[in-house]
Design a protein around this motif. Structure first.
Motif, mmCIF file in Angstrom:
data_model
loop_
_atom_site.group_PDB
_atom_site.id
_atom_site.type_symbol
_atom_site.label_atom_id
_atom_site.label_comp_id
_atom_site.label_asym_id
_atom_site.label_seq_id
_atom_site.Cartn_x
_atom_site.Cartn_y
_atom_site.Cartn_z
ATOM 1 N N LYS A 108 42.285 53.443 33.530
ATOM 2 C CA LYS A 108 41.353 52.322 33.404
ATOM 3 C C LYS A 108 41.827 51.137 34.233
ATOM 4 O O LYS A 108 41.055 50.467 34.903
ATOM 5 C CB LYS A 108 41.204 51.911 31.937
ATOM 6 N N LYS A 109 43.126 50.881 34.194
ATOM 7 C CA LYS A 109 43.693 49.768 34.935
ATOM 8 C C LYS A 109 43.435 49.920 36.444
ATOM 9 O O LYS A 109 43.023 48.985 37.126
ATOM 10 C CB LYS A 109 45.201 49.703 34.657
ATOM 11 N N LEU A 110 43.661 51.144 36.925
ATOM 12 C CA LEU A 110 43.454 51.389 38.350
ATOM 13 C C LEU A 110 41.970 51.352 38.715
ATOM 14 O O LEU A 110 41.596 50.843 39.776
ATOM 15 C CB LEU A 110 44.052 52.743 38.735
ATOM 16 N N ARG A 111 41.124 51.866 37.821
ATOM 17 C CA ARG A 111 39.686 51.821 38.103
ATOM 18 C C ARG A 111 39.187 50.384 38.149
ATOM 19 O O ARG A 111 38.309 50.042 38.949
ATOM 20 C CB ARG A 111 38.910 52.631 37.056
ATOM 21 N N ASP A 112 39.743 49.527 37.289
ATOM 22 C CA ASP A 112 39.367 48.109 37.325
ATOM 23 C C ASP A 112 39.751 47.483 38.669
ATOM 24 O O ASP A 112 39.007 46.677 39.225
ATOM 25 C CB ASP A 112 40.047 47.337 36.185
ATOM 26 N N ARG A 113 40.913 47.859 39.158
ATOM 27 C CA ARG A 113 41.328 47.314 40.452
ATOM 28 C C ARG A 113 40.400 47.804 41.566
ATOM 29 O O ARG A 113 40.068 47.071 42.496
ATOM 30 C CB ARG A 113 42.780 47.704 40.749
ATOM 31 N N VAL A 114 39.986 49.081 41.465
ATOM 32 C CA VAL A 114 39.035 49.614 42.447
ATOM 33 C C VAL A 114 37.729 48.827 42.401
ATOM 34 O O VAL A 114 37.157 48.461 43.432
ATOM 35 C CB VAL A 114 38.770 51.119 42.200
ATOM 36 N N ASP A 115 37.240 48.554 41.170
ATOM 37 C CA ASP A 115 36.019 47.755 41.014
ATOM 38 C C ASP A 115 36.185 46.381 41.649
ATOM 39 O O ASP A 115 35.288 45.871 42.326
ATOM 40 C CB ASP A 115 35.665 47.589 39.525
ATOM 41 N N TRP A 116 37.341 45.780 41.423
ATOM 42 C CA TRP A 116 37.615 44.444 41.952
ATOM 43 C C TRP A 116 37.538 44.456 43.480
ATOM 44 O O TRP A 116 36.910 43.616 44.108
ATOM 45 C CB TRP A 116 39.014 43.996 41.502
ATOM 46 N N ILE A 117 38.182 45.460 44.072
ATOM 47 C CA ILE A 117 38.214 45.556 45.541
ATOM 48 C C ILE A 117 36.811 45.808 46.094
ATOM 49 O O ILE A 117 36.403 45.208 47.085
ATOM 50 C CB ILE A 117 39.189 46.673 45.974
#
Length: 635
Positions: A108-117
């Protein structure tokens, strides 16, 4: 018939390449590494990737190795190929329950970062650059500022507003509002995820990158370099190097220094280990065509047995030809015919077709330019026409069908000329008789030229002489109507996709037709094209003509420069220029044509006469423009 995609059976003896790349991919000392599998369109890259993936999946003794196979073409519909690739890889790891069960909320943490980018990229595309450089948290300013912009597309405005609001939520959760910081953190956390998952090596195989549009190609390469190339990861990317370089040059314009090649430097930074697939030799293409016939008729177990014996005899390594007798001897049909063939396949058909393609393989192999996919396409067309003839109860000679298909493939203009000859004589190409007799007499050692045939005729070029000598000879004795009936789609002029251009030839068509080149740079590009002796110049000119078949004004600009630099193509180019309609020939077009006056006065006068007398263009207008042009040249 054969599917126009990767083969699961190694009939090209590509096993050594697959083994080499596999060993490099699992080498701990090489890791992390990005391997480039480089080859032209249709050269067999996807087949090698399949062989590599099979090796990875069966290497249980090499540690915990996970492979992910990605078709880059799937990213075409996404706003951002970078984040699409990141998501696919994360999802593949998460779906592997044996390695993801102890990773908790890390995904989830990494997916959030992907969303942010992704959202950051979307926002920056939709706002002025000044706002993207704002210090601190720019979101309140962004929300106010976009209201001041005159948005013509309400949906785009709503999309941007939603993106900014979602970014706001992500900032609350992560406490970070900096894109660069999120990229750095993603790399760190992705590497930690790989470590925590106990994966020894994550091998990501990417195919069909060269089918994507240039922006997607560069975005995918940048995602690998920026986000994903961390310890314990290996990327294997199949690509057509020319297409990738073209995409990089489009993204990053050329620097005016002779010693700088941005595309070369860029690729070297991304690809640590380039592995190039050589083009097949003519002999290898001939072998491949016969093995394709075997694949169609033989059961898979029998085909495997045949390939194994051929490899044990080192046929491929020694560069030896596989002939019909070798194949029949290995199969030993007298003893095992009942166990050899697929359902409904007959031994007599198998032997007949081996014989047919053994006879034409020399000449067709010389035209396929080492490309296995083209070999498949040629054979597929043959079998489509064979089947159509059977459905319509046509009595075809398969050897003649194959021979006519060869000339259709190697010289479509002569194929159409042959069609016209047989049309004039109830199916019999009587005009071919003198040409055939001339060639066959020469073959017998008689060099007397009794016939009045132009020795520069395209029919007397070496490859056409070779075609004439292939059995059956004396084609003028055969009624060819039913054969041309089956090939009627080829009698008409074809578009660019049907010209069988190589990657280099397609690249030259695109570069010479680029609207970004002004006249000075276009002339320079034509000069570069002229001195490139590895290119089939007439074929590229056909590609340009086909590309601009519905826009003759744009075509004229390129044709004028080609006319100046290629004297041997002037007759062809004159005919194309004459095809322009009266409403397409205005002041700029006439001015361009007038520039040919000092290049080839006779050719210029022929073009001028055509437009004035046959197309009834205003003589007064032409003379006025020519007079004005002459004065400007003197001035």
């Amino acid at each position: 018939m054969w599917a126009d995609n990767a083969s699961k059976i190694d009939m090209l003896s590509y096993e050594p390449y697959a083994e080499l790349i596999f060993e490099l991919a699992i080498s701990e000392r090489m890791n992390p590494v990005t391997i480039g599998l480089l080859g032209n369109w249709g050269s067999g890259k996807s087949t090698i990737l399949n062989l590599i993936e099979n090796k990875i999946n069966s290497c249980s003794d090499k540690g915990n190795i996970v492979s992910i196979f990605i078709n880059a073409w799937m990213f075409e519909g996404y706003d951002d190929a970078k984040t699409a690739l990141m998501e696919v890889i994360l999802r593949a790891i998460e779906e592997n329950k044996s390695i993801s069960q102890n990773l908790g909320d890390k995904f989830k943490k990494l997916r959030d970062r992907v969303d942010w980018i992704r959202l950051g990229g979307l926002v920056l595309k939709g706002i002025p650059m000044m706002l993207s450089l704002s210090m601190g948290n720019p979101l309140p300013l962004l929300l106010e500022s976009i209201k001041e912009i005159d948005w013509k597309d309400q949906k785009e405005l709503e999309k941007l507003q939603n993106a900014i609001l979602k970014m706001k939520d992500l900032i609350k959760e992560s406490g970070q509002d900096n894109v660069v910081e999120n990229i750095r953190k993603f790399r760190e956390e992705f590497e930690q995820l790989i470590n925590d998952s106990k994966i020894d090596n994550l091998i990501i195989i990417i195919d069909d990158l060269d089918r994507c549009n240039p922006d997607r190609i560069v975005e995918t390469l940048e995602a690998i370099k920026l986000f994903l190339s961390v310890k314990k990861t290996t990327f294997i990317i199949a690509m057509d190097e020319d297409v990738i370089r073209y995409s990089i040059k489009r993204k990053y314009p050329h620097i005016e220094k002779d010693d700088i090649d941005i595309s070369k430097d860029y690729l070297e930074k991304i690809i640590q280990l380039p592995i190039r697939i050589p083009e097949l030799s003519d002999l290898e293409v001939k072998n491949y065509m016969l093995l394709l016939i075997c694949e169609m008729f033989l059961k898979e177990s029998k085909l495997d047995e045949l390939l194994t014996i051929l490899k044990e005899k080192n046929i491929f390594v020694k560069g030896e030809i596989i002939n019909q007798n070798d194949i029949l001897s290995i199969l030993d049909l007298e003893q095992s015919e009942w166990d050899c063939f697929k359902n409904n396949m007959k031994r007599e058909d198998f032997e007949l077709q081996l014989d047919v393609f053994s006879r034409i393989s020399d000449i067709i192999a010389a035209t396929l330019k080492g490309n296995p996919r083209q070999a498949k396409r040629f054979l597929n067309t043959f079998y489509v026409r064979k089947k159509l003839s059977e459905i319509q109860k046509l009595n075809l000679d398969l050897s003649l069908l194959a021979k006519l298909m060869v000339i259709e493939y190697i010289n479509i203009d002569l194929f159409r000329e042959l069609y016209k000859w047989q049309l004039e004589n109830d199916g019999y190409a009587l005009a071919l008789q003198e040409i055939e007799e001339e060639v066959l007499k020469e073959e017998s050692g008689d060099n007397q030229h009794d016939n009045e045939i132009d020795q520069n005729s395209p029919w007397l070029k070496p490859i056409m002489k070779q075609w004439i000598k292939v059995e059956p000879t004396n084609l003028y004795n055969y009624d060819l109507r039913q054969y041309f009936y089956l090939a009627k789609e080829s009698i008409k002029e074809k578009n660019i996709s049907s010209l069988n251009l190589t990657a280099d030839e397609r690249k030259w068509v695109n570069e010479l037709c680029s609207e970004e080149l002004n006249d000075t740079f276009l002339e320079k590009k034509v000069e570069e094209f002229k001195v490139n002796n590895e290119i089939d110049h007439p074929k590229v000119v056909k590609g340009i003509i086909a590309k601009y078949q519905h826009d003759r004004r744009k075509k004229l600009r390129v044709l004028i420069f080609l006319y100046k630099h290629f004297p041997d193509l002037r007759k062809t180019l004159e005919e194309e220029i004459k095809k322009m309609k009266i409403n397409e020939v205005t002041l700029p077009e006439i001015t361009r044509i007038i520039t040919l006056k000092n290049v080839n006065a006779e050719g210029y006068q022929a073009i001028k006469k055509h437009f004035l007398e046959e197309k009834k263009l205003s003589n007064e207008l032409w003379e006025k423009i020519e007079s004005s042009f002459n004065k400007s040249k003197k001035g």
